[in-house]
Design an enzyme around this catalytic site. Structure first.
Site, PDB file in Angstrom:
ATOM      1  N   HIS A  58     -10.786   4.124   2.899  1.00 43.54           N
ATOM      2  CA  HIS A  58      -9.471   4.125   2.269  1.00 43.54           C
ATOM      3  C   HIS A  58      -9.596   3.626   0.837  1.00 43.54           C
ATOM      4  O   HIS A  58     -10.555   2.919   0.489  1.00 43.54           O
ATOM      5  CB  HIS A  58      -8.511   3.210   3.031  1.00 43.54           C
ATOM      6  CG  HIS A  58      -8.073   3.745   4.349  1.00 43.54           C
ATOM      7  ND1 HIS A  58      -6.885   3.376   4.931  1.00 43.54           N
ATOM      8  CD2 HIS A  58      -8.659   4.624   5.215  1.00 43.54           C
ATOM      9  CE1 HIS A  58      -6.754   3.995   6.091  1.00 43.54           C
ATOM     10  NE2 HIS A  58      -7.813   4.748   6.282  1.00 43.54           N
ATOM     11  N   GLU A  60      -7.999   1.297  -0.798  1.00 44.08           N
ATOM     12  CA  GLU A  60      -8.054  -0.157  -0.918  1.00 44.08           C
ATOM     13  C   GLU A  60      -9.429  -0.699  -0.539  1.00 44.08           C
ATOM     14  O   GLU A  60      -9.962  -1.581  -1.215  1.00 44.08           O
ATOM     15  CB  GLU A  60      -7.011  -0.827   0.003  1.00 44.08           C
ATOM     16  CG  GLU A  60      -5.589  -0.421  -0.276  1.00 44.08           C
ATOM     17  CD  GLU A  60      -5.094   0.705   0.611  1.00 44.08           C
ATOM     18  OE1 GLU A  60      -3.919   0.659   1.000  1.00 44.08           O
ATOM     19  OE2 GLU A  60      -5.881   1.628   0.908  1.00 44.08           O
ATOM     20  N   CYS A  88      -2.108   0.182   5.051  1.00 46.22           N
ATOM     21  CA  CYS A  88      -2.104   0.325   6.503  1.00 46.22           C
ATOM     22  C   CYS A  88      -2.592  -0.992   7.126  1.00 46.22           C
ATOM     23  O   CYS A  88      -3.035  -1.892   6.403  1.00 46.22           O
ATOM     24  CB  CYS A  88      -3.012   1.491   6.915  1.00 46.22           C
ATOM     25  SG  CYS A  88      -4.781   1.122   6.714  1.00 46.22           S
ATOM     26  N   CYS A  91      -6.242  -1.926   6.072  1.00 45.93           N
ATOM     27  CA  CYS A  91      -6.354  -2.373   4.685  1.00 45.93           C
ATOM     28  C   CYS A  91      -5.660  -3.721   4.477  1.00 45.93           C
ATOM     29  O   CYS A  91      -6.152  -4.560   3.726  1.00 45.93           O
ATOM     30  CB  CYS A  91      -5.815  -1.313   3.740  1.00 45.93           C
ATOM     31  SG  CYS A  91      -6.874   0.169   3.732  1.00 45.93           S
TER      32      CYS A  91
END
Length: 160
Positions: A58, A60, A88, A91
């Site tokens: 992801h 992040e 999410c 993260c």
């Protein structure tokens, strides 16, 4: 890159949007992130799940990994994370564990947002609680995602 504090959040979010646009051009869901420390960009990240065949890639997580490498530490105290979509749960956990001071996000995520949309992991009794600000350049961030998914749903013109 150093910015003045007047439009600081929007300036950094625009840099995150550039990363998101790059992810979209690469066929990834267009989400981008920037980590800032002492008024300068420390690291950037963008979604790379399809490219890397890795569910953990992801935006992040990519930015956190790069920031930790740049600082030579897993502790990102004094850092602000800018991301185009509400983090999410995975993260959010990484943000807590990395001790990021502040999270600024663009679009809210009603399906997987862990900063208040579905759940607020940052308010749970963990050992670290970042400050959170949502909705920075929200329309730009949301439009980028909506356009990407609309493009996936459009029928392909195969000439038949």
């Amino acid at each position: 890159m150093t910015v003045n504090t007047g439009s600081m959040h929007e300036t950094w979010m625009r840099l995150a949007l550039e990363q998101a646009e790059r992810a979209g051009r690469e066929g990834e869901v267009p989400i981008g992130a920037v980590i800032v420390k002492d008024g300068a960009a420390l690291a950037v990240g963008r979604n790379r799940r399809e490219t890397d065949h890795n569910a953990l890639a992801h935006a992040e997580a990519e930015a956190i990994r790069a920031a930790c490498a740049a600082l030579g530490s897993w502790r990102l105290s004094g850092c602000t994370l800018y991301v185009t979509l509400e983090p999410c749960p995975m993260c959010a956990g990484a943000i807590i564990n990395a001790r990021v001071d502040t999270v600024v996000f663009g679009a809210y995520d009603p399906k997987a947002g862990a900063s208040g949309s579905v759940i607020d992991l940052f308010s749970c009794p963990f050992n670290h609680h970042p400050a959170v600000m949502g909705g920075v350049l929200e329309e730009d961030c949301r439009r980028l995602l909506q356009d990407f998914f609309a493009g996936l749903r459009r029928p392909k013109n195969d000439g038949c």
